[in-house]
Design an enzyme around this catalytic site. Structure first.
Site, PDB file in Angstrom:
ATOM      1  N   ASN A  61     -26.568 -35.156   2.481  1.00 16.62           N
ATOM      2  CA  ASN A  61     -27.706 -36.014   2.160  1.00 16.62           C
ATOM      3  C   ASN A  61     -28.975 -35.226   2.447  1.00 16.62           C
ATOM      4  OD1 ASN A  61     -29.774 -37.882   2.131  1.00 16.62           O
ATOM      5  ND2 ASN A  61     -28.843 -39.270   3.615  1.00 16.62           N
ATOM      6  N   CYS A  95     -33.856 -36.258   3.580  1.00 18.12           N
ATOM      7  CA  CYS A  95     -34.299 -36.408   4.959  1.00 18.12           C
ATOM      8  C   CYS A  95     -35.500 -35.539   5.219  1.00 18.12           C
ATOM      9  CB  CYS A  95     -33.180 -35.987   5.907  1.00 18.12           C
ATOM     10  SG  CYS A  95     -32.015 -37.293   6.166  1.00 18.12           S
TER      11      CYS A  95
END
Ligand SMILES: Cc1cc2nc3c(=O)[nH]c(=O)nc-3n(C[C@H](O)[C@H](O)[C@H](O)COP(=O)(O)OP(=O)(O)OC[C@H]3O[C@@H](n4cnc5c(N)ncnc54)[C@H](O)[C@@H]3O)c2cc1C
Ligand SMILES: Cc1cc2nc3c(=O)[nH]c(=O)nc-3n(C[C@H](O)[C@H](O)[C@H](O)COP(=O)(O)OP(=O)(O)OC[C@H]3O[C@@H](n4cnc5c(N)ncnc54)[C@H](O)[C@@H]3O)c2cc1C
Ligand SMILES: Cc1cc2nc3c(=O)[nH]c(=O)nc-3n(C[C@H](O)[C@H](O)[C@H](O)COP(=O)(O)O)c2cc1C
Ligand SMILES: Cc1cc2nc3c(=O)[nH]c(=O)nc-3n(C[C@H](O)[C@H](O)[C@H](O)COP(=O)(O)O)c2cc1C
Ligand code: FES
Ligand code: FES
Lengths: 315, 258, 315, 258
Positions: A128, A131
């Protein structure tokens, strides 16, 4: 004629092209009593970091038209605790577990990747990148092609298992970050993560969620996600896993026809944990009706020429 | 668990409340547990709404809910007509801890508004255990007092309070609670608006065990989204607990109210 | 206490803060029999170019969850024909007509701006920069801060009337293009245009609209638009006009509280041409109930401190 | 024009068709005109759906529609129950040109499926003008033949064709049209699926004046979105015309079928 439902995402063979999305099925265990995990092609676990996170203060979610905003703050138990307490309970399943992970520095990403790579229950890693990079003034990794390349390459070096990179939609041109990830060694691209949004409670004159902005998910997002999957599939050679607002078979088929090799179901699990089963049934039925012998053949099968693009487009 | 389909058989609307009876695959459940409900509508509103079980009967496949209209989701649920379909997942959540009770214990149930359905279900359940509870109900005005018939059916005569004095004692339900505490109850169970629950917790603190059933905005209801958390005192396992999974019933002592 | 509903967008005074969005009310004339144009604060006319455009072939629109995609292709009669045939019929109105315009080169933009600036019925110009720059390989002006600066500065030089720049949401960081427009002399920013999306008709295996991608509008877009208005309002000093998925008063209030000085209503006009009247009534009522003496005071009145942002956010 | 609110007074469902009668602020209208309709639902589906007027009476504030279920929008409209509300804008669009007709003219009306409501409305209207039309209706099977009662009420005995021969002539409606053209009609008016309209236009080309009522995906219905265009032959004013505003009725000669 039976339809071959299994698909390959690089080196990972999935029993079918429908996966559960990260953050929408916990670590699989809270799903168990609602859905047979072996029935889906894979389970993307809630995003993990090395040290874990207690998450953001409530309110963390709110509803928007055909969508929702969330700002969970990536609450997670941390990789070590995950391996100790949760992973052993997942061993009994045949399904592919995809370990979603994140960090706030390249080093944090690398540490999580290395530790998860060692976990036997994990079939592939999903990074992911939406961020904030705390070394770069909090600009999201996923919106800067150089950061995408750097963090992907660094994780690629430390892990032997397939590495999927989950792209952020919050960019001007998603093919740029997609290619950066591919060039740095990503094995597949998950497309897309949530889009930043905001909602205000006008009567109370406050933000509806504590962090002001949250990630938009659900059907509202789907046209944007399908567009990005189409763009990315044209731009890269590695497999694309489509996600964003899928709640029924025809939604999933849009992504597959646009070029995805598999799809993930997130927000739709909230109202119906068995939505993936209906979706699978619908995909199989569609394949039969339209003469596709294998679900894998659906990928990119939209007919490009039927509606020719004429001249420059501005809406 | 698949999405359950219930068919509405009755909807009694009274003011902003709708008492809905539906028929379908009713599972065994406990007081405090809830369903995530929606109707046959599109992606707006997207999410199902948490609604407590008011009463149910597994053998006759009947389940009852009491719904108060707040916004769009509850408005649609409250306007379902007999014959229409109600989709749901559940039952979810924990229950009020009652295993330590013995028949001679005095038990206080405190509720208000949409907090009443689990209170009534709990009253039914403790009565079945042989424990007769005292029920305190508060509301702004007489119109906010609900489920009085159901309580009468359980042979429970609730003690009532309204802020405007239109029925029962004038004042908040905590006035009733203060008095009832004199009879040394074993435990207090409460469900209602956050303000009421905080006040109940304040009154009970250090005096009597108190369990509160909380509300939170929910997406999934079964523990996977982490959207419904409430902050708790104890440190182990992080600051947050899921209202849908570790709750909705918490010991008042554990809550930090953010 | 009567609420002062008029607002100022730079030098333009509007009788109230609710405008009709460009492309959703034609040149005003097709609206006439459905809505009193003097009842709204302003009317943004369908995007005009110097030479006009016949638009894209059908199908041009399709529905998506809580939204729609359009690819009208900026069909318009051209500035000269607009001035000859349409503008005279608008003179009888007191409302502020905002001339939306576009081009495919800086020169085309400048030509349209110059001609529209001379048209007496026009109160201000609104530049649609979500158009491909044919000199730069078809990359949209609105996604490149330098192009935004260049085209804004060029139009600013040739027009005496206020120049609003309508920002594209299809960017990584909208504050960058917002500042580029401000620095080049924009008098106000309209925020936002549609977001590119795609929908596939799976049974026919074709794109639902002829140009494959189209612009997403409607409620689905709203959380993204509110977030961008909030970001832009914090980043610039010039007024912001909010738009995206507004269909009722509380939607409009979200934008005003987030920092917009006025709002535009687009897609909502399709289902209810009188939606702006309900919205106005709701804004006025809200002001009374919440003690705002003037609609202009709503701008940015969300309480920032109630929900403090804690640490880095990633959903 | 404000959003009009109608109340459904009757909904007769037959197969995939629903004949809805509603009461409300009915405005004067002409055959071929339509309303953009929606129910009391959220933002999904977002857009109202174009639905032709089947019949109406301004003085008794009654209006009738025939709705066939295709997708989600028509499914919801078709399932509205008496008492429920129907929201609409309209009437929109042009009408079939009839001013050149005289009582001795033979007039052919050709329709099928959801193309029948404007055909029936037109039949009622030309009869009122003293022109008795011949109505040809085609469908795949008997079940696709609609509004036969309404036609009977107008004392019109339609000539029928079904592709499977289950009722009337076996074959497409163009078979009936070919025969009817022998009686030298003054004009042909048609409304139905695109395939039928193209076939009708082909048959009529160079032989008889022909007007077609088209369908298109619509967002606004009143001319402002430019979403519903159809491509036309003449060059002046651009290639495209709005089906909602310059149409839905076009002279067959003007259409290029893209
Ligand atoms: C475990 C549980 C059990 C419940 N049982 C019942 C019940 O038996 N009967 C019943 O009528 N209601 C019950 N509720 C509350 C009900 O779920 C909410 O009223 C409903 O979700 C509101 O949805 P809406 O679309 O009508 O309102 P929305 O449009 O979502 O919101 C309207 C207003 O209510 C506020 N709001 C919405 N949801 C909540 C919430 N969960 N807590 C606090 N404020 C909120 C919003 O901030 C907003 O101001 C329960 C809630 C929980 C968590
Ligand atoms: C002027 C006009 C008058 C009409 N009158 C009637 C009427 O009296 N009764 C009636 O039942 N219907 C009528 N229609 C058709 C009706 O509007 C559509 O069937 C309806 O909009 C479909 O919506 P849906 O949500 O059910 O289907 P969607 O989910 O929107 O679509 C379902 C399928 O139908 C196709 N489709 C949808 N709309 C159209 C369209 N307009 N043209 C061609 N294909 C389409 C889609 O591509 C899709 O494959 C009329 C249409 C127009 C333009
Ligand atoms: C509550 C919630 C939590 C999420 N958590 C994560 C996460 O931990 N890691 C991640 O990569 N994506 C996370 N996502 C994003 C989803 O995986 C998915 O990309 C996005 O929601 C769009 O898909 P959907 O519309 O099907 O939900 C989360 C989404 C939601 C709604
Ligand atoms: C059919 C249609 C046509 C549009 N045409 C234009 C246009 O010509 N110029 C422009 O700047 N924006 C145009 N827009 C964008 C709108 O003005 C608006 O920015 C967008 O639709 C978001 O607002 P909404 O959700 O209220 O519609 C158009 C939008 C739609 C739906
Ligand atoms: S509502 Fe999803 S975890 Fe509680
Ligand atoms: S439907 Fe909008 S112009 Fe015809």
């Amino acid at each position: 004629m039976a339809v071959e439902m299994s698909v390959k995402i690089g080196a990972v063979r999935l029993s079918n092209p429908v996966l559960l999305a990260s953050g929408c099925c916990g670590y699989g265990l809270d799903m168990e009593s609602h859905l047979d995990l072996n029935a889906v092609g894979g389970v993307c676990l809630k995003g993990l970091s090395m040290s874990g996170s207690e998450g953001n203060p409530p309110p963390r979610i709110c509803e928007t038209p055909a969508g929702m905003l969330n700002s969970i703050g990536l609450q997670n138990v941390g990789v070590p605790e995950f391996r100790r307490t949760y992973a052993p309970k997942l061993r009994k399943y045949r399904t592919a577990f995809i370990a979603n992970f994140y960090g706030h520095t390249v080093e944090e990403y690398v540490a999580a990747a290395r530790a998860l790579d060692e976990e036997p229950v994990v079939a592939a890693l999903e990074m992911n990148i939406s961020c904030p990079n705390i070394r770069q003034g909090g600009i999201s990794f996923g919106t800067d092609p150089r950061s995408v390349h750097e963090v992907t390459a660094a994780c690629r070096r430390v892990c032997g298992k397939p590495l999927w990179v989950k792209l952020s939609p919050n960019v001007t041109d998603i093919t740029v970050t997609a290619r950066a990830a591919q060039d740095a060694g990503a094995d597949a691209l998950t497309c897309i993560n949530t889009l930043p949004g905001m909602a205000i409670d006008v009567e109370r004159r406050t933000f509806k969620i504590n962090t002001k902005t949250g990630g938009l998910s659900g059907p509202a997002l789907r046209p944007v996600a399908v567009r990005m999957v189409y763009q990315v599939a044209q731009a890269v050679k590695i497999p694309v896993v489509g996600i964003g607002g899928i709640s029924k078979a025809s939604d999933a088929l849009e992504f597959l026809l646009a070029g995805a090799q598999a799809v993930q179901v997130g927000t739709a699990l909230f109202t119906n944990p068995q939505a993936p089963l209906d979706i699978l049934e619908g995909i199989e039925d569609y394949c039969s009706r339209h003469g596709f012998g294998a679900a894998g053949d659906l990928s990119g099968a939209v007919e490009d020429d039927r509606s020719p693009r004429r001249g420059p487009v501005c809406s | 668990m698949a999405l359950k389909t219930f068919q509405v058989t009755e909807n009694r609307v009274q003011g902003s409340y709708a008492a809905i009876t539906a028929e379908g695959p009713v599972s065994p459940a406990l007081p405090g547990q809830f369903y995530m409900l929606r109707g046959d509508w599109g992606a707006d509103p997207l999410l199902s709404r948490p609604v407590s079980i008011l009463a149910q009967d597994v053998s006759s496949r009947q389940i009852r809910f009491l719904i108060k209209v707040f916004g769009e989701g509850s408005r649609r649920l409250a306007s379902l007509k007999p014959g229409e379909l109600l989709y749901g997942t559940g039952p979810f959540g924990n229950t009020f801890p009652v295993d330590f009770l013995s028949p001679e214990d005095r038990v206080l149930l405190v509720g208000g508004g949409v907090g009443m359905p689990p209170i009534v279900y709990l009253a039914e359940s403790t009565k079945a255990m042989g424990v007769s509870p005292v029920v305190l109900q508060g509301g702004r005005t007489e119109k906010d007092l609900v489920l009085l018939e159901e309580l009468a059916g359980l042979k429970i005569d609730p003690v009532l309070a309204t802020e405007d004095g239109s029925r029962g004692r004038k004042g908040r339900v905590t006035v009733l609670l203060e008095e009832a505490l004199k009879d040394a109850p074993r435990v207090v169970y409460a469900c209602g608006p956050e303000g009421m629950l905080q006040a109940v917790a304040d009154v009970c603190r250090g005096r009597v065990a108190c369990y509160l059933s909380l509300e939170a905005y929910m997406a999934c209801g079964y523990g996977v989204c982490l959207g419904c958390v409430v902050s708790v005192r104890q440190e182990e396992g992080g600051r947050y607990r899921r209202v849908c999974k570790e709750g909705p019933v918490f010991s008042a002592e554990d809550l930090t109210w953010r």
